[in-house]
Scaffold this motif. Structure first.
Motif, PDB file in Angstrom:
ATOM      1  N   LEU A 149      -2.238  23.334 -23.330  1.00 20.99           N
ATOM      2  CA  LEU A 149      -1.173  22.804 -24.178  1.00 20.99           C
ATOM      3  C   LEU A 149      -0.657  23.858 -25.155  1.00 20.99           C
ATOM      4  CD1 LEU A 149      -2.426  19.228 -25.042  1.00 20.99           C
ATOM      5  CD2 LEU A 149      -0.260  19.823 -23.998  1.00 20.99           C
ATOM      6  N   LEU A 150      -1.548  24.586 -25.784  1.00 21.21           N
ATOM      7  CA  LEU A 150      -1.141  25.610 -26.739  1.00 21.21           C
ATOM      8  C   LEU A 150      -0.401  26.755 -26.060  1.00 21.21           C
ATOM      9  CD1 LEU A 150      -4.280  25.722 -29.050  1.00 21.21           C
ATOM     10  CD2 LEU A 150      -2.038  24.731 -29.540  1.00 21.21           C
ATOM     11  N   GLY A 151      -0.857  27.139 -24.876  1.00 19.93           N
ATOM     12  CA  GLY A 151      -0.182  28.207 -24.138  1.00 19.93           C
ATOM     13  C   GLY A 151       1.229  27.804 -23.726  1.00 19.93           C
ATOM     14  N   ALA A 152       1.393  26.593 -23.252  1.00 18.73           N
ATOM     15  CA  ALA A 152       2.728  26.130 -22.861  1.00 18.73           C
ATOM     16  C   ALA A 152       3.632  25.999 -24.083  1.00 18.73           C
ATOM     17  CB  ALA A 152       2.625  24.786 -22.135  1.00 18.73           C
ATOM     18  N   THR A 153       3.074  25.523 -25.190  1.00 16.51           N
ATOM     19  CA  THR A 153       3.858  25.416 -26.420  1.00 16.51           C
ATOM     20  C   THR A 153       4.307  26.792 -26.887  1.00 16.51           C
ATOM     21  OG1 THR A 153       2.588  23.462 -27.048  1.00 16.51           O
ATOM     22  CG2 THR A 153       3.825  24.565 -28.795  1.00 16.51           C
ATOM     23  N   TRP A 154       3.400  27.753 -26.865  1.00 17.39           N
ATOM     24  CA  TRP A 154       3.750  29.113 -27.254  1.00 17.39           C
ATOM     25  C   TRP A 154       4.830  29.685 -26.343  1.00 17.39           C
ATOM     26  CZ3 TRP A 154       3.296  33.715 -24.549  1.00 17.39           C
ATOM     27  CH2 TRP A 154       3.628  34.842 -25.287  1.00 17.39           C
ATOM     28  N   PHE A 155       4.724  29.435 -25.040  1.00 10.57           N
ATOM     29  CA  PHE A 155       5.716  29.936 -24.088  1.00 10.57           C
ATOM     30  C   PHE A 155       7.112  29.411 -24.415  1.00 10.57           C
ATOM     31  CE2 PHE A 155       8.195  29.160 -20.228  1.00 10.57           C
ATOM     32  CZ  PHE A 155       8.308  30.444 -19.736  1.00 10.57           C
ATOM     33  N   PHE A 156       7.238  28.111 -24.652  1.00  9.54           N
ATOM     34  CA  PHE A 156       8.554  27.540 -24.917  1.00  9.54           C
ATOM     35  C   PHE A 156       9.100  27.968 -26.278  1.00  9.54           C
ATOM     36  CE2 PHE A 156       7.340  24.456 -21.547  1.00  9.54           C
ATOM     37  CZ  PHE A 156       8.375  24.762 -20.691  1.00  9.54           C
ATOM     38  N   PHE A 157       8.227  28.096 -27.277  1.00  5.68           N
ATOM     39  CA  PHE A 157       8.705  28.580 -28.571  1.00  5.68           C
ATOM     40  C   PHE A 157       9.122  30.042 -28.486  1.00  5.68           C
ATOM     41  CE2 PHE A 157       6.502  24.969 -30.782  1.00  5.68           C
ATOM     42  CZ  PHE A 157       7.667  24.436 -31.294  1.00  5.68           C
ATOM     43  N   ALA A 158       8.375  30.848 -27.760  1.00  2.37           N
ATOM     44  CA  ALA A 158       8.711  32.269 -27.615  1.00  2.37           C
ATOM     45  C   ALA A 158      10.045  32.441 -26.895  1.00  2.37           C
ATOM     46  CB  ALA A 158       7.603  32.998 -26.863  1.00  2.37           C
TER      47      ALA A 158
ATOM     48  N   LEU B  44       1.434  19.522 -18.852  1.00  2.00           N
ATOM     49  CA  LEU B  44       1.065  18.192 -18.336  1.00  2.00           C
ATOM     50  C   LEU B  44      -0.417  18.135 -17.981  1.00  2.00           C
ATOM     51  CD1 LEU B  44       4.136  17.328 -16.115  1.00  2.00           C
ATOM     52  CD2 LEU B  44       3.387  16.139 -18.166  1.00  2.00           C
ATOM     53  N   VAL B  45      -0.909  19.151 -17.278  1.00  2.00           N
ATOM     54  CA  VAL B  45      -2.321  19.176 -16.900  1.00  2.00           C
ATOM     55  C   VAL B  45      -3.187  19.233 -18.160  1.00  2.00           C
ATOM     56  CG1 VAL B  45      -4.103  20.574 -15.778  1.00  2.00           C
ATOM     57  CG2 VAL B  45      -1.947  20.147 -14.618  1.00  2.00           C
ATOM     58  N   GLY B  46      -2.795  20.061 -19.121  1.00  2.00           N
ATOM     59  CA  GLY B  46      -3.556  20.152 -20.362  1.00  2.00           C
ATOM     60  C   GLY B  46      -3.597  18.839 -21.105  1.00  2.00           C
ATOM     61  N   ALA B  47      -2.474  18.144 -21.131  1.00  2.00           N
ATOM     62  CA  ALA B  47      -2.434  16.858 -21.832  1.00  2.00           C
ATOM     63  C   ALA B  47      -3.304  15.824 -21.137  1.00  2.00           C
ATOM     64  CB  ALA B  47      -0.995  16.365 -21.921  1.00  2.00           C
ATOM     65  N   VAL B  48      -3.268  15.800 -19.825  1.00  2.00           N
ATOM     66  CA  VAL B  48      -4.083  14.822 -19.088  1.00  2.00           C
ATOM     67  C   VAL B  48      -5.557  15.140 -19.250  1.00  2.00           C
ATOM     68  CG1 VAL B  48      -4.644  13.989 -16.773  1.00  2.00           C
ATOM     69  CG2 VAL B  48      -2.256  14.220 -17.464  1.00  2.00           C
TER      70      VAL B  48
ATOM     71  N   LEU C 283       0.041  11.581 -26.304  1.00  2.00           N
ATOM     72  CA  LEU C 283       0.688  12.860 -26.004  1.00  2.00           C
ATOM     73  C   LEU C 283       0.881  13.033 -24.502  1.00  2.00           C
ATOM     74  CD1 LEU C 283       1.770  15.580 -26.992  1.00  2.00           C
ATOM     75  CD2 LEU C 283      -0.570  16.447 -26.840  1.00  2.00           C
ATOM     76  N   ALA C 284      -0.106  12.643 -23.731  1.00  2.00           N
ATOM     77  CA  ALA C 284       0.011  12.738 -22.275  1.00  2.00           C
ATOM     78  C   ALA C 284       1.138  11.848 -21.771  1.00  2.00           C
ATOM     79  CB  ALA C 284      -1.315  12.345 -21.616  1.00  2.00           C
ATOM     80  N   LEU C 285       1.236  10.647 -22.302  1.00  2.00           N
ATOM     81  CA  LEU C 285       2.327   9.761 -21.901  1.00  2.00           C
ATOM     82  C   LEU C 285       3.688  10.312 -22.313  1.00  2.00           C
ATOM     83  CD1 LEU C 285       0.830   6.229 -22.653  1.00  2.00           C
ATOM     84  CD2 LEU C 285       1.266   7.275 -20.424  1.00  2.00           C
ATOM     85  N   ALA C 286       3.750  10.929 -23.479  1.00  2.00           N
ATOM     86  CA  ALA C 286       5.012  11.521 -23.931  1.00  2.00           C
ATOM     87  C   ALA C 286       5.420  12.674 -23.032  1.00  2.00           C
ATOM     88  CB  ALA C 286       4.878  11.988 -25.373  1.00  2.00           C
ATOM     89  N   LEU C 287       4.476  13.516 -22.633  1.00  2.00           N
ATOM     90  CA  LEU C 287       4.806  14.635 -21.741  1.00  2.00           C
ATOM     91  C   LEU C 287       5.202  14.147 -20.348  1.00  2.00           C
ATOM     92  CD1 LEU C 287       2.154  17.294 -22.752  1.00  2.00           C
ATOM     93  CD2 LEU C 287       4.623  17.416 -23.029  1.00  2.00           C
ATOM     94  N   ILE C 288       4.548  13.125 -19.865  1.00  2.00           N
ATOM     95  CA  ILE C 288       4.919  12.563 -18.566  1.00  2.00           C
ATOM     96  C   ILE C 288       6.311  11.940 -18.658  1.00  2.00           C
ATOM     97  CG2 ILE C 288       4.360  10.748 -16.896  1.00  2.00           C
ATOM     98  CD1 ILE C 288       1.371  11.408 -17.488  1.00  2.00           C
TER      99      ILE C 288
END
Length: 145
Positions: free
Chosen positions: A54-63, A36-40, A4-9
């Motif tokens: 990671l969950l906060g950033a995911t929620w932000f983009f979905f919202a 990115l920081v959460g994934a690393v 997941l970290a590699l995918a986000l990078i």
């Protein structure tokens, strides 16, 4: 989690490479950075620290992708007129006078956008400003009912 970290990078590198990162707002950038920081951090074994980021950033983009419903107001809709200063700035940007009609505005837009279009080496921000100025002036010249 390392995958997941590699995918986000990889996603961040793709955003930078394609120029889509330039269109991001500061909030978008901060959310992407938090992801990115959460994934690393999660990849390093600190799942309890990385998962909330990671969950906060995911929620932000979905919202942000959810359509917002406009509040319905009873009564007659109020027409929105552009601020006089915005019209003056739009006229300056396109180089047209106050008596210009829609045809003159479109012609000035075509001449200007040909030289600053992103495909010709211009910036997307300037092209967006020119397009917005054209739209504003054409709305202003449209006959009022």
């Amino acid at each position: 989690m390392g995958l997941l970290a590699l995918a986000l990078i990889g996603l961040a590198a793709w955003l930078i490479w394609t120029g889509r990162l330039q269109r991001m707002s500061a909030k978008d950038g901060m959310a992407l950075g938090a992801a990115l920081v959460g994934a690393v951090v999660a990849a390093k074994g600190k799942t309890l620290l990385g998962a909330p980021l990671l969950l906060g950033a995911t929620w932000f983009f979905f919202a942000r992708s959810w359509p917002r419903k406009a509040k319905a107001r009873p009564g007659k809709p109020v027409p929105q007129a552009a601020a006089p200063q915005a019209v003056i700035e739009a006229r300056k940007l396109l180089g047209v006078g106050p008596d210009a009609d829609a045809r003159a505005i479109r012609a000035a837009h075509r001449r200007l956008i040909a030289s600053v279009h992103p495909d010709k080496g211009g910036t997307e921000a300037l092209a967006a400003q020119i397009n917005a100025a054209r739209d504003l002036l054409i709305r202003e010249t449209a006959p009022r009912d």
